[in-house]
Design a protein around this motif. Structure first.
Motif, short mmCIF file in Angstrom:
data_model
loop_
_atom_site.label_atom_id
_atom_site.label_comp_id
_atom_site.label_asym_id
_atom_site.label_seq_id
_atom_site.Cartn_x
_atom_site.Cartn_y
_atom_site.Cartn_z
N GLY A 449 -0.22 74.10 7.25
CA GLY A 449 -0.07 73.63 8.58
C GLY A 449 -0.69 72.17 8.68
N ILE A 450 -1.76 71.77 8.59
CA ILE A 450 -2.51 70.57 8.34
C ILE A 450 -1.78 69.56 7.26
CG2 ILE A 450 -4.47 69.03 8.03
CD1 ILE A 450 -6.11 71.55 9.54
N ASP A 469 1.20 72.79 -3.76
CA ASP A 469 0.80 74.08 -2.99
C ASP A 469 0.95 75.44 -4.02
OD1 ASP A 469 0.62 74.36 0.34
OD2 ASP A 469 0.53 76.30 -0.97
N ASN A 497 -1.82 75.52 -8.64
CA ASN A 497 -2.95 76.19 -7.99
C ASN A 497 -4.10 75.30 -8.20
OD1 ASN A 497 -5.34 77.82 -7.53
ND2 ASN A 497 -4.64 79.56 -8.55
N ASN A 524 -6.63 69.01 0.68
CA ASN A 524 -6.55 69.92 1.70
C ASN A 524 -6.32 71.63 1.39
OD1 ASN A 524 -5.39 70.27 4.77
ND2 ASN A 524 -3.68 70.93 3.40
N VAL A 623 -8.10 74.53 14.54
CA VAL A 623 -6.56 74.21 14.45
C VAL A 623 -5.70 75.48 14.57
CG1 VAL A 623 -4.88 72.67 13.69
CG2 VAL A 623 -7.22 71.93 13.32
N SER A 627 -1.13 76.52 11.59
CA SER A 627 -1.97 77.08 10.52
C SER A 627 -1.87 78.47 10.00
CB SER A 627 -3.71 76.62 10.97
OG SER A 627 -4.49 77.35 9.72
N LYS A 628 -1.66 78.64 8.62
CA LYS A 628 -1.51 79.91 8.07
C LYS A 628 -2.70 80.63 7.97
CE LYS A 628 1.20 78.25 4.81
NZ LYS A 628 1.40 78.42 3.42
N TRP A 630 -4.87 80.73 10.37
CA TRP A 630 -4.95 81.53 11.64
C TRP A 630 -3.99 82.50 12.12
CZ3 TRP A 630 -9.30 81.36 14.51
CH2 TRP A 630 -10.27 80.70 14.24
P1 NAD Z 1 -2.81 76.68 5.91
O1 NAD Z 1 -3.22 77.92 5.61
O2 NAD Z 1 -1.78 76.50 7.08
O3 NAD Z 1 -2.65 75.74 4.67
C1 NAD Z 1 -3.15 75.78 3.64
C2 NAD Z 1 -2.40 75.66 2.46
O4 NAD Z 1 -3.21 75.67 1.11
C3 NAD Z 1 -1.54 76.91 2.34
O5 NAD Z 1 0.10 76.28 2.26
C4 NAD Z 1 -1.92 77.58 1.03
O6 NAD Z 1 -0.77 78.05 0.36
C5 NAD Z 1 -2.45 76.58 0.13
N1 NAD Z 1 -3.56 76.97 -0.73
C6 NAD Z 1 -4.26 78.02 -0.43
N2 NAD Z 1 -4.81 78.22 -1.81
C7 NAD Z 1 -4.50 77.44 -2.61
C8 NAD Z 1 -4.67 77.08 -3.88
N3 NAD Z 1 -5.47 77.75 -4.61
N4 NAD Z 1 -4.10 76.14 -4.58
C9 NAD Z 1 -3.06 75.40 -3.92
N5 NAD Z 1 -2.65 75.53 -2.62
C10 NAD Z 1 -3.39 76.55 -1.99
O7 NAD Z 1 -4.32 76.02 6.68
P2 NAD Z 1 -4.76 74.64 7.33
O8 NAD Z 1 -5.20 75.07 8.62
O9 NAD Z 1 -3.49 74.02 7.21
O10 NAD Z 1 -5.90 74.57 6.40
C11 NAD Z 1 -5.82 72.99 5.68
C12 NAD Z 1 -7.24 72.92 5.41
O11 NAD Z 1 -7.86 72.52 6.60
C13 NAD Z 1 -8.20 73.83 4.58
O12 NAD Z 1 -8.74 73.22 3.68
C14 NAD Z 1 -9.01 74.62 5.75
O13 NAD Z 1 -10.01 74.89 5.31
C15 NAD Z 1 -9.22 73.24 6.36
N6 NAD Z 1 -9.53 73.37 8.14
C16 NAD Z 1 -8.88 74.04 8.72
C17 NAD Z 1 -9.03 74.52 9.99
C18 NAD Z 1 -8.03 74.95 11.00
O14 NAD Z 1 -8.81 75.43 11.99
N7 NAD Z 1 -6.96 75.32 10.67
C19 NAD Z 1 -10.32 74.04 10.40
C20 NAD Z 1 -11.40 73.34 9.56
C21 NAD Z 1 -10.83 73.02 8.26
#
Ligand code: NAD
Length: 700
Positions: A449-450, A469, A497, A524, A623, A627-628, A630
């Motif tokens: 998502g982010i 990713d 990874n 991220n 967020v 976001s996946k 969530w």
């Molecule tokens: P998301 O799950 O939508 O995206 C995260 C992405 O990271 C996914 O596409 C996933 O496949 C990838 N990923 C996971 N493990 C991996 C690995 N080992 N190697 C490579 N890729 C990997 O989540 P998001 O909400 O977009 O989160 C992005 C970042 O923002 C994260 O670091 C998360 O901790 C941080 N964050 C999110 C929130 C929120 O509320 N969504 C709040 C605080 C922090």
């Protein structure tokens, strides 16, 4: 004819049933697209087409002869009706009365807007008189490699006569402009039977009074040239034979990955440059050849070629038989400086009192024996197109040197085109680049998502983006969506990874080969987990530490290496979390790993500052949309911690925030863009919370 030879011929794609209902201007678009679609017929943006059409004058209603001719810029392969300039033929003919001679020919361009028909805003190009004065209804001007090979041969006039007899004439080199238009007109009047002309060092003109016959003539003439070359080159040693052997594909990419960031760093003085790597067989044959160095030194011939590639390439000293990348890297600075000196000397030798100032003196094309060709430009599409143009130039040198002696354009002629005031005016009209033009971003978790919102934001500002990713299906889908939105030149993806050291190293090497280096890392990729401490297994703890702390360490360590190799600074942005600053119930592993990320960023800000590498943190919170994280366990665990559902959670987080607002992926992307761009050039070691306000997370 052999099967391969037949397959190599240009096929007649004209479809009568399609053309039947078309107006003459529509047929012109149709013919132009058929021609420009095949790069053997003309290079990207090269050449132009025209038709002289009778149509009612908008003021008097009287039938008037109008020249439809490709306007300034644009590409015949993709041109539409609005890509053509329209001009009154009687006014164009009347211009002859104003012409004061060749030394004043440039002023004629200023009269062209006065000849505009129907208030068409498309600017007429410098080539307009070349079409206007050919007394035939349809005219094609193409840059086929096979014809330019004839045009760039020492005895090009005799070769033209040998291959085409009287059907195709020949005119000596003349810079495109008003005078050449008059020459062409005169040639046609003197040779009413001729079907076209080869222009020395330049290209082909063909004509007819019927649109379809004009198209067919163009194909027939090019096919005849291609067939003739095939016959003449059978069994001949090309380019004096091979001097070097190619490395294997992985070896070639490995060398390119090491050289490209170093070169990019040296030539990105005024503007960040994007690179392109090409090791197709035609390129390898040339870079490995005995005759490569002397031919490369002669420079390219067709004006289109050297405007895109500079008059000559830089040949990188590298011996594929004893590959020593470190030694080549050590010598690179000297090679780049020598090229600049040479280019400045060429400028000084050829400049006129009113010439525009010296432009970027760095090479565009770098030839590496055994490896391939590297090209650099202000954006990816231009770097790729420059490579395509140099391949055209290689094809031309191949043909000409096999049947005759290849001749580059005389240096002064090349300079006069490169620094032509009309060409300079075109450059001045180019809009100001976007804020991240030429920058290269690497976004981990780019399919999430982010991550995808951030990639979108960087792309919108003109950056190239490598999405990395672990989720291959989501990665392919995100790359497809973004490429559709921003063009396939600027988006690449790599399955990686973040915890796999070798995969991270390989992903950066891939980024270097695809784009030339790196400017922006958005670290991220992440997960979230929730459990009371006594239920937190070691595996869960380690998983958080691996992906969040160790993953952020690995991707930033490798980013630092490439940023330092370039030596032009850079920006690293960590997407951490509000939870890295503020404790949260039942998420000790996640919160601790996020806190480690934030402290790692501070340490790296300290280490990177001396090299202008800035490291900053964006802390999102809650967020939920896009976001996946969530959508899985985290959602149900958080919902159960707070005894509600997804909707309830979103509302709860909104109400919990000081500003009472939801946080969206685009909000995180905006903050990340701020840290990635020069807007924050004087900030490092900072944290920006994007959490709609949370007193616990206030930094102090
Ligand atoms: P998301 O799950 O939508 O995206 C995260 C992405 O990271 C996914 O596409 C996933 O496949 C990838 N990923 C996971 N493990 C991996 C690995 N080992 N190697 C490579 N890729 C990997 O989540 P998001 O909400 O977009 O989160 C992005 C970042 O923002 C994260 O670091 C998360 O901790 C941080 N964050 C999110 C929130 C929120 O509320 N969504 C709040 C605080 C922090």
């Amino acid at each position: 004819m052999s099967k391969t030879a037949a397959a190599n011929r240009l096929a007649n794609l004209w479809d009568d049933s399609k053309a039947a209902g078309m107006t003459e201007p529509e047929k012109l678009v149709y013919r132009s697209n058929l021609l420009g679609f095949d790069k053997r017929i003309t290079n990207y943006g090269g050449g132009n087409t025209s038709a002289k059409v009778m149509q009612p004058d908008p003021l008097t209603g009287a039938e008037t002869e109008v020249l439809w001719v490709k306007g300034s810029g644009g590409d015949v392969g993709s041109i539409r009706l609005d890509g053509f300039a329209t001009l009154y033929m009687d006014k164009l003919r009347a211009l002859k009365g104003l012409y004061r001679g060749v030394e004043h020919e440039d002023e004629m361009v200023g009269y062209l807007p006065h000849c505009t028909f129907n208030l068409n805003t498309r600017a007429a190009s410098i080539d307009t008189p070349l079409h206007a004065y050919v007394p035939r209804k349809h005219v094609d001007h193409m840059h086929p490699d096979a014809i330019i090979a004839i045009a760039a041969s020492r005895n090009s006039r005799e070769l033209t006569q040998t291959i085409f007899g009287d059907e195709i004439g020949w005119l000596p080199w003349k810079r495109p402009g008003y005078e050449l238009g008059l020459w062409l007109g005169k040639y046609c009047e003197d040779h009413p039977e001729a079907k076209g002309v080869v222009l020395e060092s330049h290209g082909l003109f063909t004509w007819d009074d019927d649109a379809k016959l004009c198209y067919e003539t163009t194909l027939r003439i090019i096919n005849r040239a291609m067939a003739w070359f095939e016959g003449e080159t059978v069994g001949k040693t090309i380019f004096g034979g091979a001097k070097h052997k190619s490395l294997d594909a992985a070896g070639r990419r490995g060398v390119a990955a090491a050289l490209m960031p170093a070169i990019r760093g040296m030539i990105s003085n005024d503007h960040a440059m994007v690179g392109h790597f090409d090791d197709q067989p035609a390129v390898l044959e040339f870079v490995n050849a005995q005759a490569m160095e002397p031919l490369a030194a002669l420079g390219t011939s067709c004006p289109d070629h050297f405007l895109r590639t500079k008059i000559r390439p830089l040949v990188v000293a590298f011996d594929p038989a004893k590959p020593d990348v470190a030694a080549t890297l050590a010598d690179l600075k000297g090679m780049v400086e020598a090229y600049r000196k040479d280019y400045a000397a060429y400028y000084d030798r050829c400049k006129h009192p009113n010439s525009p100032a010296l432009r970027d003196p760095n090479a565009v094309v770098y030839l590496v024996p055994g490896v391939g060709m590297l090209t650099f430009a202000k954006d990816k599409a231009t770097a790729r197109i420059s490579a395509e143009f140099y391949v055209n130039a290689i094809n031309v040198m191949r043909g000409a040197s096999a049947v005759s002696e290849y001749c580059g354009l005389p240096e002064q002629e090349a300079f006069d085109i490169e620094y032509w005031l009309l060409e300079e005016a075109k450059l001045q009209r180019i809009p100001k680049p976007k804020s991240l033009a030429g920058r290269i971003g690497f976004v981990t978790g780019g399919a999430g998502g982010i991550g995808s919102a951030t990639a979108d934001r960087l792309l919108r500002e003109g950056a190239c983006v490598m999405l990395a990713d672990i989720d291959e299906a989501a990665l392919a889908e995100t790359a497809r969506t973004l490429a559709t939105r921003y063009g396939s030149d600027v988006v690449r993806s790599v399955a990686m990874n973040v915890t796999d050291e070798a995969a991270v190293i390989a992903a950066y090497a891939q980024t270097a080969v695809e784009f030339g280096g790196l400017d922006i890392l958005v670290s991220n990729a992440g997960i979230a987990s929730s459990a009371p401490i006594e239920d937190t297994s070691l595996a869960l703890w380690n998983r958080n530490m691996d992906i969040l702390s160790t993953g952020y360490f690995l991707v930033s360590r490798e980013a630092f290496k490439i940023l330092k190799a370039q030596g032009i600074g850079g920006s690293v942005v960590f997407i951490a979390s509000k939870n890295g600053l503020a404790a949260s119930p039942n998420a000790a592993a996640y919160c601790t790993a996020k806190a480690a990320e934030i402290h790692l960023a501070r340490c790296l800000a300290l280490e990177g500052a001396g090299e202008q590498i800035r490291v900053n943190v964006v802390n999102p919170d809650a967020v939920l949309r896009g976001s996946k994280i969530w959508s899985g366990d985290w959602l149900s665990q958080r919902a159960s911690t707070y005894q509600t559902d997804k909707e309830g959670l979103e509302e709860m987080y909104r109400q919990r925030s000081l500003l009472k607002r939801s946080v969206l992926p685009e909000d995180i992307a905006e903050a990340t863009y701020f840290f990635a761009s020069d807007l924050s050039a004087k900030s490092t070691g900072n944290i920006l919370n994007v959490d709609a306000g949370n007193v616990q997370a206030f930094t102090r």
